[in-house]
Write an enzyme that holds these catalytic residues in place. Structure first.
Site, mmCIF file in Angstrom:
data_model
loop_
_atom_site.group_PDB
_atom_site.id
_atom_site.type_symbol
_atom_site.label_atom_id
_atom_site.label_comp_id
_atom_site.label_asym_id
_atom_site.label_seq_id
_atom_site.Cartn_x
_atom_site.Cartn_y
_atom_site.Cartn_z
ATOM 1 N N GLY A 1 -18.682 26.575 -15.115
ATOM 2 C CA GLY A 1 -17.745 27.704 -15.022
ATOM 3 C C GLY A 1 -16.314 27.278 -14.737
ATOM 4 O O GLY A 1 -15.638 27.861 -13.883
ATOM 5 N N GLY B 1 -22.229 -1.142 -26.746
ATOM 6 C CA GLY B 1 -22.126 -2.602 -26.645
ATOM 7 C C GLY B 1 -23.488 -3.270 -26.786
ATOM 8 O O GLY B 1 -23.633 -4.277 -27.495
ATOM 9 N N SER B 2 -24.500 -2.694 -26.124
ATOM 10 C CA SER B 2 -25.849 -3.264 -26.183
ATOM 11 C C SER B 2 -26.373 -3.218 -27.610
ATOM 12 O O SER B 2 -26.975 -4.180 -28.108
ATOM 13 C CB SER B 2 -26.807 -2.470 -25.287
ATOM 14 O OG SER B 2 -26.242 -2.287 -24.021
ATOM 15 N N HIS C 1 -10.448 30.874 -6.897
ATOM 16 C CA HIS C 1 -10.402 29.428 -7.089
ATOM 17 C C HIS C 1 -10.223 29.145 -8.580
ATOM 18 O O HIS C 1 -10.365 30.063 -9.402
ATOM 19 C CB HIS C 1 -11.716 28.782 -6.626
ATOM 20 C CG HIS C 1 -12.884 29.223 -7.441
ATOM 21 N ND1 HIS C 1 -13.731 30.232 -7.027
ATOM 22 C CD2 HIS C 1 -13.311 28.844 -8.671
ATOM 23 C CE1 HIS C 1 -14.641 30.428 -7.970
ATOM 24 N NE2 HIS C 1 -14.411 29.609 -8.975
ATOM 25 N N ARG D 1 -6.223 20.174 -5.402
ATOM 26 C CA ARG D 1 -6.948 18.986 -4.927
ATOM 27 C C ARG D 1 -7.547 18.251 -6.126
ATOM 28 O O ARG D 1 -7.847 18.871 -7.148
ATOM 29 C CB ARG D 1 -8.099 19.367 -3.990
ATOM 30 C CG ARG D 1 -7.649 19.951 -2.661
ATOM 31 C CD ARG D 1 -7.080 18.868 -1.755
ATOM 32 N NE ARG D 1 -6.794 19.373 -0.436
ATOM 33 C CZ ARG D 1 -5.684 20.017 -0.086
ATOM 34 N NH1 ARG D 1 -4.746 20.269 -1.001
ATOM 35 N NH2 ARG D 1 -5.506 20.435 1.146
ATOM 36 N N ALA E 1 -42.707 2.926 -20.447
ATOM 37 C CA ALA E 1 -43.376 3.365 -21.680
ATOM 38 C C ALA E 1 -43.588 2.190 -22.635
ATOM 39 O O ALA E 1 -44.644 2.068 -23.259
ATOM 40 C CB ALA E 1 -42.553 4.459 -22.353
ATOM 41 N N ASP F 1 -22.640 8.754 -21.554
ATOM 42 C CA ASP F 1 -21.495 9.298 -22.299
ATOM 43 C C ASP F 1 -21.898 10.208 -23.463
ATOM 44 O O ASP F 1 -21.096 11.012 -23.927
ATOM 45 C CB ASP F 1 -20.635 8.152 -22.852
ATOM 46 C CG ASP F 1 -20.158 7.210 -21.756
ATOM 47 O OD1 ASP F 1 -20.097 7.659 -20.596
ATOM 48 O OD2 ASP F 1 -19.860 6.046 -22.055
ATOM 49 N N VAL G 1 -43.878 -1.023 -21.848
ATOM 50 C CA VAL G 1 -44.891 -1.934 -21.299
ATOM 51 C C VAL G 1 -46.298 -1.356 -21.484
ATOM 52 O O VAL G 1 -47.221 -2.043 -21.943
ATOM 53 C CB VAL G 1 -44.607 -2.213 -19.800
ATOM 54 C CG1 VAL G 1 -45.760 -2.974 -19.155
ATOM 55 C CG2 VAL G 1 -43.305 -2.991 -19.663
HETATM 56 O O1 F6P Z 1 -20.417 4.008 -20.504
HETATM 57 C C1 F6P Z 1 -20.850 4.531 -19.305
HETATM 58 C C2 F6P Z 1 -19.751 4.584 -18.281
HETATM 59 O O2 F6P Z 1 -20.243 5.149 -17.091
HETATM 60 C C3 F6P Z 1 -18.495 5.299 -18.734
HETATM 61 O O3 F6P Z 1 -18.615 6.698 -18.645
HETATM 62 C C4 F6P Z 1 -17.460 4.710 -17.808
HETATM 63 O O4 F6P Z 1 -16.198 4.732 -18.409
HETATM 64 C C5 F6P Z 1 -17.944 3.298 -17.645
HETATM 65 O O5 F6P Z 1 -19.312 3.279 -17.988
HETATM 66 C C6 F6P Z 1 -17.762 2.737 -16.265
HETATM 67 O O6 F6P Z 1 -18.040 1.380 -16.319
HETATM 68 P P1 F6P Z 1 -18.057 0.429 -15.035
HETATM 69 O O7 F6P Z 1 -19.257 0.808 -14.222
HETATM 70 O O8 F6P Z 1 -18.151 -0.932 -15.598
HETATM 71 O O9 F6P Z 1 -16.796 0.705 -14.280
#
Ligand code: F6P
Length: 307
Positions: A170, A89-90, A200, A231, A7, A112, A9
């Site tokens: 669920g 971070g970015s 379950h 499990r 989009a 996230d 570009v």
């Molecule tokens: O921030 C996205 C994410 O997928 C998080 O949910 C997860 O904790 C992290 O990145 C995993 O990071 P990496 O791929 O560096 O292990």
């Protein structure tokens, strides 16, 4: 993210402005890894997961010297503005460039959904659909064998994916960093499901809770009242890949266009955000100041629907 790149570009082409992609995020910025993106290069990428530009985690750009070096690279290449697609971070890196008076617009991209001020980030819907697909498959085994599954989902410190998985998949019980349940509470919820005759039970655990899911499973196995055979499934990076959903393609496309237009209009230090149906611009500072809160009513919904 590819839909957003496409989009950006193509909106650039519309305005007659050249667009360069930087490979591997800030690592590529520091290395001067710039590459002109033509319409042809972003053709056929809408349906692809990940990012054609690739990404990398780098510490150098977190330092003032690294940021200055990044600014120098942008100036050397004659770049006039930067669109950053990514998570906390970015965007933090983008904010640093903005503070050095380089024009920057952010686009929220993170499974996230922890960026504040936007209802959704790019990738959340796709990750959620992938998780639900896995959960539905796991439930088949759970019901056939009268088992309880502990399913760990990603999200870093945010429980959005977990609470949505619980409601839409669920689950009998869910534990997130925002509303963490003790191991004992989880055992009681599973025991309750067993007593009520369920075939379950599913416990969804966000990766950000304070205990390890392996320890939780060991604990549950030692609680005789739980009844079910236990499990553990760690969905891991399965959650991050795959072809984007229609929702994500649309969101990324709209956000890419909006980001380009904002940059062209002289905006900087802002992030595109989804507010209801509309896209708005919010200060990057606000988006990263704190983790997005989960609407408290979702926890109530998960509890009611787990009966
Ligand atoms: O921030 C996205 C994410 O997928 C998080 O949910 C997860 O904790 C992290 O990145 C995993 O990071 P990496 O791929 O560096 O292990």
């Amino acid at each position: 993210m590819n839909a957003a790149i496409r989009a950006v570009v193509r909106t650039g082409l519309e305005y007659g402005i050249e667009v360069y992609g930087i490979r591997q995020g800030y690592l590529g910025l520091l290395n001067g890894d710039f590459h002109k993106l033509t319409s042809f290069e972003v053709s056929g990428i809408l349906q692809r997961g990940g990012t054609i530009l690739q990404t990398a985690r780098t510490d150098e750009f977190k330092t003032p010297l690294g940021q200055k070096k990044g600014l120098r690279r942008l100036n050397e290449k004659g770049i006039e503005g930067l669109i950053i697609i990514g998570g906390d971070g970015s965007l933090r890196g983008g904010l640093a460039l903005h503070k050095m008076e380089f024009p920057v617009v952010g686009v929220p991209g993170s499974i996230d959904n922890d960026l504040d001020g936007t209802n959704m980030s790019i990738g959340v819907d796709t990750a959620l659909n992938t998780i639900l697909d896995s959960l539905d498959r796991i439930r088949d085994t759970a019901s056939s064998h009268t088992r309880a599954f502990v399913i760990e989902v990603m999200g870093r410190n945010c429980g959005y994916l977990a609470i949505m998985t619980a409601i839409l998949g669920g689950a009998e019980v869910v534990s997130t960093p925002e509303r963490e349940l003790s191991m004992q509470d989880i055992a009681s919820a599973l025991a309750d499901a067993y007593e009520r005759g369920k075939s379950h039970a599913i416990a969804v655990i966000a990766e950000g809770v304070s205990y390890e899911t392996t320890d939780l499973v060991n604990y549950l196995r030692n609680q005789s009242e739980v009844g079910f055979d236990i499990r553990l499934t760690l969905l891991g990076h399965i959650q991050r890949g795959g072809s984007p959903t229609a929702f994500d393609r649309l969101l990324a496309t709209r956000m890419g266009v909006k980001a380009f237009e904002a940059l062209r209009e002289g905006q900087s230090g802002v992030m595109v955000a989804l507010d209801g149906r509309d896209l708005t611009l919010i200060p990057i500072e606000k988006a990263i100041a704190k983790s997005r809160e989960i609407n408290p009513s979702y926890f109530e919904l998960a509890r009611i629907l787990s009966r």
